[in-house]
Write an enzyme that holds these catalytic residues in place. Structure first.
Site, PDB file in Angstrom:
ATOM      1  N   THR A 112       0.813  -1.207   0.000  1.00  0.00           N
ATOM      2  CA  THR A 112       0.000   0.000   0.000  1.00  0.00           C
ATOM      3  C   THR A 112       0.846   1.256   0.000  1.00  0.00           C
ATOM      4  O   THR A 112       0.432   2.300   0.475  1.00  0.00           O
ATOM      5  CB  THR A 112      -0.948   0.031   1.221  1.00  0.00           C
ATOM      6  OG1 THR A 112      -0.173  -0.092   2.403  1.00  0.00           O
ATOM      7  CG2 THR A 112      -1.941  -1.096   1.155  1.00  0.00           C
ATOM      8  N   THR A 189       6.916  -5.362   1.799  1.00  0.00           N
ATOM      9  CA  THR A 189       8.229  -5.413   2.439  1.00  0.00           C
ATOM     10  C   THR A 189       8.725  -6.821   2.746  1.00  0.00           C
ATOM     11  O   THR A 189       9.926  -7.040   2.865  1.00  0.00           O
ATOM     12  CB  THR A 189       8.229  -4.594   3.741  1.00  0.00           C
ATOM     13  OG1 THR A 189       7.252  -5.137   4.646  1.00  0.00           O
ATOM     14  CG2 THR A 189       7.927  -3.132   3.463  1.00  0.00           C
ATOM     15  N   ASP A 190       7.822  -7.793   2.883  1.00  0.00           N
ATOM     16  CA  ASP A 190       8.252  -9.113   3.354  1.00  0.00           C
ATOM     17  C   ASP A 190       9.279  -9.770   2.435  1.00  0.00           C
ATOM     18  O   ASP A 190      10.210 -10.420   2.911  1.00  0.00           O
ATOM     19  CB  ASP A 190       7.043 -10.037   3.519  1.00  0.00           C
ATOM     20  CG  ASP A 190       6.308  -9.803   4.824  1.00  0.00           C
ATOM     21  OD1 ASP A 190       6.711  -8.878   5.568  1.00  0.00           O
ATOM     22  OD2 ASP A 190       5.330 -10.516   5.098  1.00  0.00           O
ATOM     23  N   LYS A 268      15.419  -7.690   5.313  1.00  0.00           N
ATOM     24  CA  LYS A 268      14.463  -7.205   6.299  1.00  0.00           C
ATOM     25  C   LYS A 268      14.790  -7.865   7.632  1.00  0.00           C
ATOM     26  O   LYS A 268      14.738  -9.085   7.770  1.00  0.00           O
ATOM     27  CB  LYS A 268      13.025  -7.538   5.880  1.00  0.00           C
ATOM     28  CG  LYS A 268      11.973  -6.977   6.828  1.00  0.00           C
ATOM     29  CD  LYS A 268      10.561  -7.236   6.321  1.00  0.00           C
ATOM     30  CE  LYS A 268       9.534  -6.667   7.284  1.00  0.00           C
ATOM     31  NZ  LYS A 268       8.147  -6.868   6.803  1.00  0.00           N
TER      32      LYS A 268
END
Length: 398
Positions: A112, A189-190, A268
């Site tokens: 998003t 982001t994952d 991440k």
């Protein structure tokens, strides 16, 4: 970040007991309700739910702006006191984009980062037109001529090699045919670091920056990192002299600056913090702060003329196996028997696995399946000549 998919379905995402209770009290998604439960009375707007959500809860947005789930077994009564459907039209932007500025496509790949949230309803609305994008982040008009284009919408854990190939081809088209001065990729982001790494190898002779960006916090939270991340990513794509695939995300938990991470070095490192991304085994390439790009390193590929080549040939039947104590050799035999073409083993320390796996590894190598060793450690290197186990694995052909 996760999006709530909005549709005209009056019971979007509700099934079983949850849907039955909505039908019983003649309410639906977007109804403004007062719900009496065994633990108290709640007022809010009934929100749609994700299609795989359970059938035991009803989700409402409270007047405070937070969402909460109510157990259907504790609901005594629901009264509808109004109806406020999700709003889809964004206000007209107060700025006019300048087409003379550097052309920067924002290619949407999910998440998003380029979406707007309806604060009354909780619906996340994709900002897919220039007007919507500039309404959401008007600062972009001062930086570049940004034009958004949606490639696909999916949670990043559903990214596949086919998606990577499409992204690479679209980047090639934007730079070679449409005159893009740089490219920004909005991504969940994952698995952003996976996409950054594969694009670093796919995009050959890259003459301009390709910047992946996302957001850790949803747009309805005061702590959202979406706007700053997007502004800094566009700044890097339009003003930076780098010509590599990078990730540009928050560098601290505050709104100070974004770090520039090399696509093959980034990971991440936290599930929810805004500064979740870190460069591994090196320092970041630089940072973007208050509209300025400050580079920490000099050994990066510089902007140039010419065309990028999307080399999209890849083998997707390669297994990544994380070794653990007690692992059985049938794990490796499985990938051999099911036709995998390569095996990457994340071993312990300098690159070790149990001797009980040696026969299975030798079988893979004898059947012309390459077996490559990496380390589970985030820092350091693979050094298989140091200990006997490593040397034995090298002798097997790893």
């Amino acid at each position: 970040m996760r999006c709530i998919r909005v549709s005209e379905n009056a019971y979007e995402g509700y099934r079983g007991k949850a849907r039955e209770i909505l039908e019983k009290f003649n309410v639906k998604v977007w109804s403004v309700v007062e719900i009496t439960t065994k633990i108290g009375v709640f007022r809010g707007i009934i929100l749609p739910r994700y299609q795989l959500a359970d059938d035991k809860h009803i989700t409402i947005k409270l007047p405070t702006g937070y969402n909460t789930g109510l157990n259907v077994d504790e609901i005594i009564e629901i009264k509808e006191i109004g109806y406020e459907p999700g709003r889809y039209k964004l206000p007209s932007p107060s700025v006019k984009p300048d087409e003379k500025k550097p052309r920067i496509p924002l290619l949407g790949c999910g998440g998003t980062i380029a979406s707007r949230l309806d604060y009354r309803s909780g619906a996340v609305i994709p900002a897919l037109t220039p007007e919507e994008l500039y309404s959401m982040v008007p600062e972009l008009a001062d930086i570049a001529f940004v034009y958004p284009r949606l490639l696909f919408e999916l949670f990043s854990e559903n990214m596949t090699p086919e998606h990577w190939i499409k992204i690479a081809k679209e980047v090639e088209k934007e730079i070679n045919e449409r005159g893009a001065y740089g490219v920004v990729l909005g991504h969940g982001t994952d698995t952003m670091s996976f996409t950054a790494a594969i694009l670093s190898f796919m995009l050959r002779n890259l003459p301009a920056p390709v910047v992946l960006v996302g957001s850790q916090r949803s747009s309805d939270r005061p702590s959202s990192d979406a706007a700053m991340n997007l502004i800094n990513a566009v700044t890097l794509a339009s003003k930076g002299d780098i010509a590599e695939v990078t990730v540009c995300m928050h560098g601290t938990t505050s709104d100070n600056y974004s770090l520039i991470h090399r696509g093959t070095r980034v990971r991440k490192m936290h599930s929810s913090r805004r500064d979740a991304f870190r460069t591994i085994g090196d320092i970041p390439l630089g940072k973007v702060e208050n509209g300025k790009i400050i580079m920490f390193k000099k050994d990066y590929r510089k902007r140039s003329s010419g065309n990028v080549v999307a080399d999209v040939k890849l083998e997707d039947r390669v297994a990544l196996i994380y070794f653990y104590p007690g692992m059985k050799p049938d794990v490796i035999h499985h990938f051999i028997d099911t036709g995998y073409k390569g095996i990457v083993v994340a071993g312990t320390g300098l690159g070790h696995v149990s001797i009980y796996l040696f026969d299975a590894i030798k079988r893979a190598i004898d059947e012309n399946i390459p077996v490559v060793m990496t380390t589970q450690c985030l820092w350091g290197f693979v050094g298989m000549n140091v200990y006997e186990t490593g040397r034995d694995l090298l002798n097997l052909g790893v």
